[in-house]
Motif scaffolding. Structure first.
Motif, PDB file in Angstrom:
ATOM      1  N   ILE A   1      60.754  42.336   3.463  1.00 50.82           N
ATOM      2  CA  ILE A   1      61.506  43.103   2.465  1.00 50.82           C
ATOM      3  C   ILE A   1      62.483  44.056   3.152  1.00 50.82           C
ATOM      4  O   ILE A   1      63.628  44.221   2.712  1.00 50.82           O
ATOM      5  CB  ILE A   1      60.532  43.864   1.546  1.00 50.82           C
ATOM      6  N   GLN A   2      62.047  44.674   4.233  1.00 53.09           N
ATOM      7  CA  GLN A   2      62.949  45.564   4.966  1.00 53.09           C
ATOM      8  C   GLN A   2      64.156  44.796   5.499  1.00 53.09           C
ATOM      9  O   GLN A   2      65.301  45.269   5.415  1.00 53.09           O
ATOM     10  CB  GLN A   2      62.203  46.231   6.115  1.00 53.09           C
ATOM     11  N   GLN A   3      63.921  43.623   6.036  1.00 52.74           N
ATOM     12  CA  GLN A   3      65.029  42.817   6.558  1.00 52.74           C
ATOM     13  C   GLN A   3      65.975  42.393   5.430  1.00 52.74           C
ATOM     14  O   GLN A   3      67.201  42.358   5.615  1.00 52.74           O
ATOM     15  CB  GLN A   3      64.475  41.599   7.298  1.00 52.74           C
ATOM     16  N   LEU A   4      65.421  42.093   4.271  1.00 50.61           N
ATOM     17  CA  LEU A   4      66.265  41.726   3.135  1.00 50.61           C
ATOM     18  C   LEU A   4      67.177  42.877   2.737  1.00 50.61           C
ATOM     19  O   LEU A   4      68.371  42.687   2.465  1.00 50.61           O
ATOM     20  CB  LEU A   4      65.404  41.304   1.945  1.00 50.61           C
ATOM     21  N   LEU A   5      66.641  44.091   2.725  1.00 48.86           N
ATOM     22  CA  LEU A   5      67.464  45.242   2.355  1.00 48.86           C
ATOM     23  C   LEU A   5      68.426  45.624   3.474  1.00 48.86           C
ATOM     24  O   LEU A   5      69.509  46.156   3.212  1.00 48.86           O
ATOM     25  CB  LEU A   5      66.578  46.425   1.971  1.00 48.86           C
ATOM     26  N   GLN A   6      68.054  45.343   4.711  1.00 45.66           N
ATOM     27  CA  GLN A   6      69.013  45.558   5.797  1.00 45.66           C
ATOM     28  C   GLN A   6      70.205  44.619   5.664  1.00 45.66           C
ATOM     29  O   GLN A   6      71.339  44.989   5.990  1.00 45.66           O
ATOM     30  CB  GLN A   6      68.319  45.341   7.150  1.00 45.66           C
ATOM     31  N   VAL A  15      64.628  54.121   3.215  1.00 46.44           N
ATOM     32  CA  VAL A  15      64.797  54.149   4.673  1.00 46.44           C
ATOM     33  C   VAL A  15      65.925  53.230   5.132  1.00 46.44           C
ATOM     34  O   VAL A  15      66.407  53.366   6.252  1.00 46.44           O
ATOM     35  CB  VAL A  15      63.477  53.807   5.410  1.00 46.44           C
ATOM     36  N   THR A  16      66.348  52.306   4.271  1.00 43.69           N
ATOM     37  CA  THR A  16      67.515  51.475   4.598  1.00 43.69           C
ATOM     38  C   THR A  16      68.785  52.018   3.943  1.00 43.69           C
ATOM     39  O   THR A  16      69.815  51.333   3.912  1.00 43.69           O
ATOM     40  CB  THR A  16      67.301  50.014   4.151  1.00 43.69           C
ATOM     41  N   SER A  17      68.696  53.242   3.404  1.00 44.33           N
ATOM     42  CA  SER A  17      69.847  53.909   2.770  1.00 44.33           C
ATOM     43  C   SER A  17      70.392  53.117   1.587  1.00 44.33           C
ATOM     44  O   SER A  17      71.593  53.077   1.346  1.00 44.33           O
ATOM     45  CB  SER A  17      70.953  54.175   3.796  1.00 44.33           C
ATOM     46  N   THR A  18      69.468  52.487   0.857  1.00 47.54           N
ATOM     47  CA  THR A  18      69.827  51.759  -0.353  1.00 47.54           C
ATOM     48  C   THR A  18      69.412  52.600  -1.557  1.00 47.54           C
ATOM     49  O   THR A  18      68.262  53.026  -1.654  1.00 47.54           O
ATOM     50  CB  THR A  18      69.091  50.406  -0.413  1.00 47.54           C
ATOM     51  N   ARG A  19      70.316  52.844  -2.476  1.00 47.67           N
ATOM     52  CA  ARG A  19      69.991  53.663  -3.644  1.00 47.67           C
ATOM     53  C   ARG A  19      69.037  52.891  -4.551  1.00 47.67           C
ATOM     54  O   ARG A  19      69.259  51.720  -4.842  1.00 47.67           O
ATOM     55  CB  ARG A  19      71.261  54.035  -4.416  1.00 47.67           C
ATOM     56  N   ASN A  73      52.220  41.724 -10.567  1.00 44.49           N
ATOM     57  CA  ASN A  73      52.668  43.061 -10.225  1.00 44.49           C
ATOM     58  C   ASN A  73      51.542  43.897  -9.623  1.00 44.49           C
ATOM     59  O   ASN A  73      50.395  43.828 -10.046  1.00 44.49           O
ATOM     60  CB  ASN A  73      53.205  43.754 -11.482  1.00 44.49           C
ATOM     61  N   ASN A  74      51.893  44.679  -8.631  1.00 44.10           N
ATOM     62  CA  ASN A  74      50.972  45.638  -8.027  1.00 44.10           C
ATOM     63  C   ASN A  74      51.489  47.034  -8.369  1.00 44.10           C
ATOM     64  O   ASN A  74      52.661  47.320  -8.087  1.00 44.10           O
ATOM     65  CB  ASN A  74      50.950  45.435  -6.500  1.00 44.10           C
ATOM     66  N   PRO A  75      50.705  47.895  -9.020  1.00 48.64           N
ATOM     67  CA  PRO A  75      49.240  47.865  -9.140  1.00 48.64           C
ATOM     68  C   PRO A  75      48.688  47.371 -10.470  1.00 48.64           C
ATOM     69  O   PRO A  75      47.484  47.503 -10.711  1.00 48.64           O
ATOM     70  CB  PRO A  75      48.889  49.341  -8.965  1.00 48.64           C
ATOM     71  N   TYR A 117      55.149  48.053  -6.963  1.00 43.75           N
ATOM     72  CA  TYR A 117      54.769  48.270  -5.569  1.00 43.75           C
ATOM     73  C   TYR A 117      55.571  49.431  -4.992  1.00 43.75           C
ATOM     74  O   TYR A 117      56.809  49.383  -4.929  1.00 43.75           O
ATOM     75  CB  TYR A 117      55.018  46.991  -4.785  1.00 43.75           C
ATOM     76  N   SER A 118      54.881  50.466  -4.542  1.00 37.80           N
ATOM     77  CA  SER A 118      55.551  51.702  -4.130  1.00 37.80           C
ATOM     78  C   SER A 118      56.340  51.562  -2.841  1.00 37.80           C
ATOM     79  O   SER A 118      57.173  52.418  -2.525  1.00 37.80           O
ATOM     80  CB  SER A 118      54.529  52.833  -3.982  1.00 37.80           C
ATOM     81  N   MET A 119      56.130  50.478  -2.084  1.00 43.36           N
ATOM     82  CA  MET A 119      56.904  50.295  -0.866  1.00 43.36           C
ATOM     83  C   MET A 119      58.337  49.855  -1.148  1.00 43.36           C
ATOM     84  O   MET A 119      59.217  50.060  -0.322  1.00 43.36           O
ATOM     85  CB  MET A 119      56.235  49.275   0.057  1.00 43.36           C
TER      86      MET A 119
END
Length: 366
Positions: free
Chosen positions: A92-97, A122-126, A161-163, A113-115
């Motif tokens: 997911i981080q790589q996708l947003l990067q 952290v990837t500066s995506t609004r 969906n989580n949670p 999911y809270s992540m």
């Protein structure tokens, strides 16, 4: 000393569930059934096989693993359609990067999911939060309207969906794909536990080149400690991952472990039916106890509601049972464990409610 940390990260707390040594741990949605002795032996042999080559970098693009993941998913998917990383969070981080970043927005339907919003930050995506319905579903008309209005660069759908455990109908995912101007990321970390395995967004990949389906080996495959997540998408998406991944990001040992596990797919997935059955016993039991339990297609159940959920969480912990204090206020989440662990949870929950009648009186609908 005051560090010059980014202003938007100052004061934030890291993600993570409590890691406590208690008799019954039901807070992190792990598969409670460990690998068999035969699989452990194959994993050991696989790691030993790469050990003498650890002076060399691993296969930078994990070609053999991606090919095996494509074969597992089926539907004509190949290594060109898959990508693997250290857990689905890194995927997911790589996708947003690649598709998010400064000046771009990501939208998700909360609670979820809270992540997702954390990685967006952290990837500066609004991050844009759209609301779910009172039963934790997503209204198709409302979803299409908010996407058409906000025009996000990335849309996140978590199904199951989580949670909350709720699954999204494939028709709603398709409607989102037809409306979204950018990427649609369907997080299917719990897909193997769903009641309708054919309802996976994998079925929509041929029609939507901007659709990405994210999976993990942490849940159904009981490989949480191996840290292997992956995606399925159009080959052009995989090419984008190559631009943002760190060099040699997936170790030789990790790739060997994952390949060994995929060789035991039938054995590993045999536990899924047991977990589903236990989940489907727990939901009516919670309701019969006077509580509210959300319908779940995952390996956990969201239950409540409590005027003071932390007090209930602590009372269960005092009985040696650790659940998760997460999700909407007044709710708790319990992962599905072994038969013995679920017996312990039910006994503890019964004791907590009997000792504190006010907790039971705060249940929804009473």
């Amino acid at each position: 000393m005051t560090l010059p940390i980014r202003a938007d990260l100052a004061g934030r707390h890291p993600y993570g569930a409590p890691q406590l040594e208690v008799p019954v741990r039901l807070n992190t949605n792990e598969n409670p059934y460990p690998p068999s002795a035969a699989l452990a032996a194959d994993i050991a042999a696989a790691v030993a096989g790469v050990a003498t080559g650890l002076n060399r970098y691993p296969d930078r693009d994990a070609v053999a693993l991606r090919t095996a993941l494509g074969a597992y998913l089926g539907r004509g998917l190949t290594g060109a359609n898959t990508w693997a990383a250290n857990g689905s969070n890194e995927v997911i981080q790589q996708l947003l990067q690649a598709f998010g970043g400064p000046g771009r927005t990501a939208l998700g339907f909360e609670p979820s999911y809270s992540m997702h919003p954390l990685i967006a930050q952290v990837t500066s995506t609004r991050w844009l939060a759209a609301a779910r319905t009172s039963d934790f579903g997503v209204d198709e008309t409302g979803a299409v309207a908010v996407i058409a209005s906000q025009q996000p660069d990335v849309v996140f759908i978590t199904s199951p969906n989580n949670p909350t455990g709720s699954a999204m109908p494939l028709s709603t995912i398709e409607a989102v794909c037809r409306t979204a101007p950018g990427m649609v990321v369907v997080d299917e970390a719990y897909a193997e536990f769903t009641r309708d395995p054919e309802g996976t967004a994998l079925a929509l990949l041929p029609d939507f080149p901007r659709l990405v389906v994210v999976r993990t080996m942490s849940k159904a495959f009981a490989m949480a400690g191996a840290r292997v997540g992956y995606l399925a998408a159009d080959p052009a998406v995989v090419e984008a991952m190559l631009l943002v991944r760190l060099p040699y990001h997936l170790s030789s040992a990790t790739q060997a472990i994952a390949l060994a596990a995929l060789g035991h797919t039938g054995e590993l997935l045999s536990s899924v039916a047991r977990i589903r059955a236990e989940r489907d016993k727990l939901v009516p039991w919670l309701r019969a106890a006077g509580l509210t339990a959300a319908d779940s297609d995952a390996n956990f159940v969201l239950f409540g509601t409590f005027a003071d959920r932390h007090a209930v969480w602590q009372a269960l912990l005092d009985h040696g049972v650790l659940v998760r204090e997460t999700g909407p206020p007044q709710w708790l989440r319990v992962s599905i464990g072994t038969d013995a662990e679920m017996d312990a949870f039910r006994a503890s929950m019964t004791g907590v409610l009997a000792a504190r009648p006010a907790m039971a009186d705060s249940a929804a609908g009473r």
